[in-house]
Design an enzyme around this catalytic site. Structure first.
Site, PDB file in Angstrom:
ATOM      1  N   HIS A 168      -9.251   6.387   2.176  1.00 10.95           N
ATOM      2  CA  HIS A 168      -7.997   6.921   2.697  1.00 10.95           C
ATOM      3  C   HIS A 168      -7.534   8.006   1.722  1.00 10.95           C
ATOM      4  O   HIS A 168      -8.189   8.317   0.751  1.00 10.95           O
ATOM      5  CB  HIS A 168      -6.916   5.834   2.709  1.00 10.95           C
ATOM      6  CG  HIS A 168      -7.204   4.658   3.574  1.00 10.95           C
ATOM      7  ND1 HIS A 168      -7.012   4.656   4.931  1.00 10.95           N
ATOM      8  CD2 HIS A 168      -7.617   3.409   3.269  1.00 10.95           C
ATOM      9  CE1 HIS A 168      -7.295   3.463   5.424  1.00 10.95           C
ATOM     10  NE2 HIS A 168      -7.680   2.682   4.433  1.00 10.95           N
TER      11      HIS A 168
ATOM     12  N   ARG B  30      -8.995  -8.518  -2.365  1.00 11.89           N
ATOM     13  CA  ARG B  30      -9.163  -7.295  -1.577  1.00 11.89           C
ATOM     14  C   ARG B  30      -9.773  -6.194  -2.445  1.00 11.89           C
ATOM     15  O   ARG B  30      -9.652  -6.220  -3.673  1.00 11.89           O
ATOM     16  CB  ARG B  30      -7.813  -6.823  -1.032  1.00 11.89           C
ATOM     17  CG  ARG B  30      -7.240  -7.751   0.017  1.00 11.89           C
ATOM     18  CD  ARG B  30      -5.938  -7.207   0.584  1.00 11.89           C
ATOM     19  NE  ARG B  30      -6.109  -6.000   1.391  1.00 11.89           N
ATOM     20  CZ  ARG B  30      -6.528  -6.008   2.651  1.00 11.89           C
ATOM     21  NH1 ARG B  30      -6.828  -7.137   3.241  1.00 11.89           N
ATOM     22  NH2 ARG B  30      -6.651  -4.872   3.316  1.00 11.89           N
TER      23      ARG B  30
ATOM     24  N   CYS C 265     -12.146   3.415   7.258  1.00 11.07           N
ATOM     25  CA  CYS C 265     -11.811   2.013   6.997  1.00 11.07           C
ATOM     26  C   CYS C 265     -11.807   1.154   8.261  1.00 11.07           C
ATOM     27  O   CYS C 265     -12.871   0.865   8.794  1.00 11.07           O
ATOM     28  CB  CYS C 265     -10.487   1.936   6.232  1.00 11.07           C
ATOM     29  SG  CYS C 265     -10.308   0.367   5.355  1.00 11.07           S
TER      30      CYS C 265
END
Ligand code: GLN
Length: 262
Positions: free
Chosen positions: A200, A138, A101
């Site tokens: 993640h 997002r 990320c």
């Protein structure tokens, strides 16, 4: 011929900025690699590398870097720039990298943060990332992607969108979730033995095959034809976590699929 003994085998893992870039427990990637090495009798050392530390990738086998908010990315950026040439050389020399990320964004050419300011990256990946601004939705949720015919799972939460330049290989193909930008169906990037991803989780504990691939590539690079075979481990807990992440990604409450094609 690969050897069947792991005696005296050693891998050196470096974690860049483990305090600042550790979103959603990305440091767990180091723990997973360490544990999977030790279970096979391979010695694994984990070296944290912080801003200003005297470190170069010379004797390193695997470099890990995690994610972080724009603020943290900005804090590490100048230090990472100074290490850029050595890290590119390391990757050119088949060094293994997993960049997640925020770390992935800074391993590309540049990341334009939510405030419009550019952070220069180190260009390991031929990719650029940009955050379209604070008003944008997002990219959040569970991701399922296909990597070499297998599912990889993880959790994403990023405002920045990554676009790979022509010829830059992706890491995986998105089945559910956003991946690099929610538009082209691509997830992450791969350059040599460097892997970049938005996943993640931490990603390696729940994707044991990916973890083993990184270890195998590192062993091959260090020991060549003398690299030991990786014995099978009892991965039931890891695979249960993998299956649960798959389930979560496709459960109605999640609706990642809907969001991806919205
Ligand atoms: N700050 C970056 C973004 O929002 C990266 C976030 C992260 O590492 N999860 O795009």
């Amino acid at each position: 011929m690969s050897s069947d003994t792991t005696a005296d085998r050693q891998l050196n893992i470096a974690v860049l900025y483990p305090e600042l870039l550790n979103l959603y427990g990305d440091r767990g990637n180091a723990r997973a690699l360490e544990r999977r090495c030790q279970a096979r009798g391979i010695d694994a050392s984990v070296t944290p590398v912080d801003i200003g530390d005297d470190w170069s990738p010379g004797d390193t086998d695997i470099v890990l870097v995690g994610g972080g908010q724009d603020r943290e990315q900005r804090r590490v950026q100048a230090d990472l720039q100074q290490r850029g040439a050595e890290l590119r050389e390391y990757v050119d020399d088949d060094g293994v990298v997993l960049a997640v990320c925020g770390g992935f964004q800074l391993f590309g050419h540049q990341y334009r943060g939510w405030d419009g300011e550019i952070m220069e990256g180190i260009g390991v990946f031929d990719a650029v990332a940009a955050h379209p601004g604070p008003a944008i939705q997002r990219c959040v949720g569970n991701v399922v992607a296909i990597w070499e015919g297998e599912t990889v799972v993880g959790f994403e939460n990023h405002g920045g969108r990554t676009y790979l330049n022509e010829g830059q290989e992706a890491f995986a193909d998105v089945v559910s979730g956003f991946g690099n930008n929610g538009g082209d169906g691509l997830e992450g990037a791969r350059a040599g033995n460097a892997f970049g991803t938005y996943l993640h989780g931490a990603v390696l504990p729940k994707n044991p095959r990916l973890a083993d691939r990184l270890i195998a590539l590192a062993l091959e690079r260090r020991y060549g034809s003398d690299a030991p075979e990786l014995s099978r481990l009892d991965d039931r807990a890891a695979l249960r976590a993998h299956a649960e992440a798959l389930h979560a990604a496709f459960s109605p409450g999640e609706s990642a699929l809907g969001r991806r094609f919205a």
